[in-house]
Design an enzyme around this catalytic site. Sequence first.
Site, PDB file in Angstrom:
ATOM      1  N   ALA A   8      49.768  39.242  36.721  1.00  0.00           N
ATOM      2  CA  ALA A   8      49.703  37.769  36.752  1.00  0.00           C
ATOM      3  C   ALA A   8      48.924  37.318  37.986  1.00  0.00           C
ATOM      4  CB  ALA A   8      51.111  37.183  36.748  1.00  0.00           C
ATOM      5  N   ASN A  10      44.863  36.827  39.645  1.00  0.00           N
ATOM      6  CA  ASN A  10      43.810  35.852  39.318  1.00  0.00           C
ATOM      7  C   ASN A  10      43.318  35.998  37.875  1.00  0.00           C
ATOM      8  OD1 ASN A  10      43.784  34.564  41.819  1.00  0.00           O
ATOM      9  ND2 ASN A  10      42.342  36.041  42.691  1.00  0.00           N
ATOM     10  N   GLY A  12      44.656  37.872  35.238  1.00  0.00           N
ATOM     11  CA  GLY A  12      45.708  37.842  34.219  1.00  0.00           C
ATOM     12  C   GLY A  12      46.232  36.434  33.987  1.00  0.00           C
ATOM     13  N   ARG A  82      38.360  44.484  44.228  1.00  0.00           N
ATOM     14  CA  ARG A  82      37.632  44.982  45.416  1.00  0.00           C
ATOM     15  C   ARG A  82      37.392  43.861  46.424  1.00  0.00           C
ATOM     16  NH1 ARG A  82      31.235  45.667  43.906  1.00  0.00           N
ATOM     17  NH2 ARG A  82      31.239  44.310  42.076  1.00  0.00           N
ATOM     18  N   ASN A 120      39.643  47.563  37.144  1.00  0.00           N
ATOM     19  CA  ASN A 120      38.471  48.348  37.554  1.00  0.00           C
ATOM     20  C   ASN A 120      38.860  49.654  38.237  1.00  0.00           C
ATOM     21  OD1 ASN A 120      35.952  47.118  36.891  1.00  0.00           O
ATOM     22  ND2 ASN A 120      36.446  45.432  38.264  1.00  0.00           N
ATOM     23  N   ARG A 151      27.191  36.260  32.351  1.00  0.00           N
ATOM     24  CA  ARG A 151      26.462  36.025  33.613  1.00  0.00           C
ATOM     25  C   ARG A 151      24.952  35.963  33.340  1.00  0.00           C
ATOM     26  NH1 ARG A 151      30.411  40.034  36.888  1.00  0.00           N
ATOM     27  NH2 ARG A 151      31.840  38.403  37.581  1.00  0.00           N
ATOM     28  N   HIS A 175      30.226  49.241  33.315  1.00  0.00           N
ATOM     29  CA  HIS A 175      30.434  47.991  34.060  1.00  0.00           C
ATOM     30  C   HIS A 175      30.217  48.276  35.549  1.00  0.00           C
ATOM     31  CE1 HIS A 175      31.800  44.066  35.051  1.00  0.00           C
ATOM     32  NE2 HIS A 175      32.910  44.467  35.629  1.00  0.00           N
TER      33      HIS A 175
HETATM   34  N1  LIG Z   1      36.569  44.230  33.760  1.00  0.00           N
HETATM   35  C1  LIG Z   1      36.079  43.210  34.417  1.00  0.00           C
HETATM   36  O1  LIG Z   1      35.038  42.672  34.057  1.00  0.00           O
HETATM   37  C2  LIG Z   1      36.804  42.675  35.606  1.00  0.00           C
HETATM   38  C3  LIG Z   1      37.800  43.421  36.189  1.00  0.00           C
HETATM   39  N2  LIG Z   1      38.489  42.929  37.246  1.00  0.00           N
HETATM   40  C4  LIG Z   1      39.564  43.770  37.763  1.00  0.00           C
HETATM   41  O2  LIG Z   1      40.816  43.241  37.314  1.00  0.00           O
HETATM   42  C5  LIG Z   1      41.845  43.631  38.214  1.00  0.00           C
HETATM   43  C6  LIG Z   1      42.673  42.415  38.598  1.00  0.00           C
HETATM   44  O3  LIG Z   1      41.914  41.519  39.364  1.00  0.00           O
HETATM   45  P1  LIG Z   1      42.589  40.202  39.982  1.00  0.00           P
HETATM   46  O4  LIG Z   1      43.419  39.556  38.955  1.00  0.00           O
HETATM   47  O5  LIG Z   1      41.535  39.436  40.665  1.00  0.00           O
HETATM   48  O6  LIG Z   1      43.563  40.853  41.081  1.00  0.00           O
HETATM   49  P2  LIG Z   1      44.870  40.193  41.708  1.00  0.00           P
HETATM   50  O7  LIG Z   1      45.173  40.954  42.950  1.00  0.00           O
HETATM   51  O8  LIG Z   1      44.733  38.723  41.791  1.00  0.00           O
HETATM   52  O9  LIG Z   1      45.989  40.502  40.608  1.00  0.00           O
HETATM   53  C7  LIG Z   1      46.422  41.779  40.287  1.00  0.00           C
HETATM   54  C8  LIG Z   1      47.893  41.664  39.919  1.00  0.00           C
HETATM   55  O10 LIG Z   1      48.347  42.936  39.445  1.00  0.00           O
HETATM   56  C9  LIG Z   1      49.712  43.030  39.845  1.00  0.00           C
HETATM   57  N3  LIG Z   1      50.167  44.417  39.778  1.00  0.00           N
HETATM   58  C10 LIG Z   1      49.893  45.441  40.610  1.00  0.00           C
HETATM   59  N4  LIG Z   1      50.526  46.556  40.199  1.00  0.00           N
HETATM   60  C11 LIG Z   1      51.200  46.228  39.072  1.00  0.00           C
HETATM   61  C12 LIG Z   1      52.021  46.944  38.176  1.00  0.00           C
HETATM   62  N5  LIG Z   1      52.290  48.241  38.360  1.00  0.00           N
HETATM   63  N6  LIG Z   1      52.563  46.289  37.133  1.00  0.00           N
HETATM   64  C13 LIG Z   1      52.312  44.974  36.927  1.00  0.00           C
HETATM   65  N7  LIG Z   1      51.520  44.243  37.756  1.00  0.00           N
HETATM   66  C14 LIG Z   1      50.982  44.868  38.810  1.00  0.00           C
HETATM   67  C15 LIG Z   1      49.718  42.467  41.261  1.00  0.00           C
HETATM   68  O11 LIG Z   1      51.033  42.120  41.689  1.00  0.00           O
HETATM   69  C16 LIG Z   1      48.795  41.273  41.102  1.00  0.00           C
HETATM   70  O12 LIG Z   1      49.505  40.087  40.809  1.00  0.00           O
HETATM   71  C17 LIG Z   1      41.130  44.308  39.382  1.00  0.00           C
HETATM   72  O13 LIG Z   1      41.190  45.697  39.246  1.00  0.00           O
HETATM   73  C18 LIG Z   1      39.705  43.820  39.255  1.00  0.00           C
HETATM   74  O14 LIG Z   1      38.782  44.683  39.845  1.00  0.00           O
HETATM   75  C19 LIG Z   1      38.245  41.701  37.756  1.00  0.00           C
HETATM   76  C20 LIG Z   1      37.252  40.928  37.224  1.00  0.00           C
HETATM   77  C21 LIG Z   1      36.429  41.361  36.138  1.00  0.00           C
HETATM   78  O1  LIG Z   2      33.055  42.769  40.702  1.00  0.00           O
HETATM   79  C1  LIG Z   2      34.245  43.092  40.615  1.00  0.00           C
HETATM   80  O2  LIG Z   2      34.821  43.886  41.373  1.00  0.00           O
HETATM   81  C2  LIG Z   2      35.055  42.489  39.513  1.00  0.00           C
HETATM   82  C3  LIG Z   2      34.293  42.627  38.277  1.00  0.00           C
HETATM   83  O3  LIG Z   2      34.299  43.670  37.661  1.00  0.00           O
HETATM   84  C4  LIG Z   2      33.320  41.587  37.966  1.00  0.00           C
HETATM   85  O4  LIG Z   2      33.493  40.431  38.368  1.00  0.00           O
HETATM   86  O5  LIG Z   2      32.339  41.928  37.296  1.00  0.00           O
END
Ligand SMILES: NC(=O)C1=CN([C@@H]2O[C@H](COP(=O)(O)OP(=O)(O)OC[C@H]3O[C@@H](n4cnc5c(N)ncnc54)[C@H](O)[C@@H]3O)[C@@H](O)[C@H]2O)C=CC1
Ligand SMILES: O=C([O-])CC(=O)C(=O)O
EC number: 1.1.1.37
Length: 313
Positions: A8, A10, A12, A82, A120, A151, A175
């Site tokens: 939950a 940013n 999620g 990251r 990621n 993008r 990615h």
């Molecule tokens: N595939 C894509 O295009 C993208 C991937 N991401 C990735 O998505 C992931 C999340 O990014 P954000 O939401 O910005 O990070 P964030 O830090 O805001 O949220 C991550 C959440 O995961 C929770 N969490 C950690 N361990 C957990 C567990 N075992 N069980 C349940 N919840 C748990 C944390 O408490 C936190 O609330 C990152 O790995 C990021 O790199 C982000 C943007 C784009």
């Molecule tokens: O850049 C990152 O670390 C998060 C992500 O995958 C994206 O925004 O494309």
Amino acid sequence: MKVTVVGAGNVGATCANVLAHRDFLQEVVLLDIKEGTAEGKALDTWQQAPIDYYSTKVTGVTNDYARTANSDVVVITSGLPRKPGMSRDDLISTNANIVKSVTENIIKHSPDAIIIVVSNPLDVMTYCAFLTAKKDSNKVFGMAGILDTARYRAFLADEIGCSPKDIQAILMGGHGDTMVPLPRYTTVSGIPVTELVAADKLEAIIQRTKVGGGEIVNLLGTSAWYAPGAAAAQMVEAIVKNEKRIFPVCAWLTGEYGLKDIYLGVPVVLGKNGIEKILELDLNNEEKELLSTSAKHVKEVMDVLDKMQSATA
Ligand SMILES: NC(=O)C1=CN([C@@H]2O[C@H](COP(=O)(O)OP(=O)(O)OC[C@H]3O[C@@H](n4cnc5c(N)ncnc54)[C@H](O)[C@@H]3O)[C@@H](O)[C@H]2O)C=CC1
Ligand SMILES: O=C([O-])CC(=O)C(=O)O
């Protein structure tokens, strides 16, 4: 149909909020490990409902997987994002442990769920979920291509001075910075993009797209969430409504594009069975070369995961 979003943070919370706004589900369960986070964001989203006119209820829970039971679709966003100076691959050890344990819990309570991975490094975390879930690969895949293509489309809309709605494009590969935007498959309301954008400008847009995630990380100190959350929600919608949308998705390849045993971004048809078909484009030699470089990079990081997992087995 029941949908769970794990994490939950940013991305999620944004995904759950966008799903609520689209108003095609009765309930979305949002789960996080941090006490109160999912409950608080779910409550905030419900209090937005009378203002934005939707009925979908988001329910927040702290690590209570019983409440996710019998989900049809699960989006995994749990994991570290990251910071400036890091690559997505630097997140592998922390996030692999998180994705593995989350997937185990999900499968225990929702054995038939379709799993969409967002954490990621995306291609490798999707592989991690696949190895853990032991499900057919059409039901375990990753979100990245919709975001990366969005993008690319947004940058093109700026350059052309037109609505981003009118840009159609496809992008393939991992990615990461080796992703492969495909100008030959990019049109603006049916007009080939090359008729509207000069070659040097197009190349600059492709280069900016490849590092689009990093651009935001440098601005914010953490990674993007609005477009990523919405992209994951768009995949959920295509599945739940059985829309048969064509999107670039991180999919398990079994010989397509001459590649096998690898998760990589390719165009697919998304419907109620998850990935219903992988589309094989007739790439030219230059495009094949770029895809193969991208695949090589992803495979190297997959090998790191394999070694990590055999060390702890
Ligand atoms: N595939 C894509 O295009 C993208 C991937 N991401 C990735 O998505 C992931 C999340 O990014 P954000 O939401 O910005 O990070 P964030 O830090 O805001 O949220 C991550 C959440 O995961 C929770 N969490 C950690 N361990 C957990 C567990 N075992 N069980 C349940 N919840 C748990 C944390 O408490 C936190 O609330 C990152 O790995 C990021 O790199 C982000 C943007 C784009
Ligand atoms: O850049 C990152 O670390 C998060 C992500 O995958 C994206 O925004 O494309």
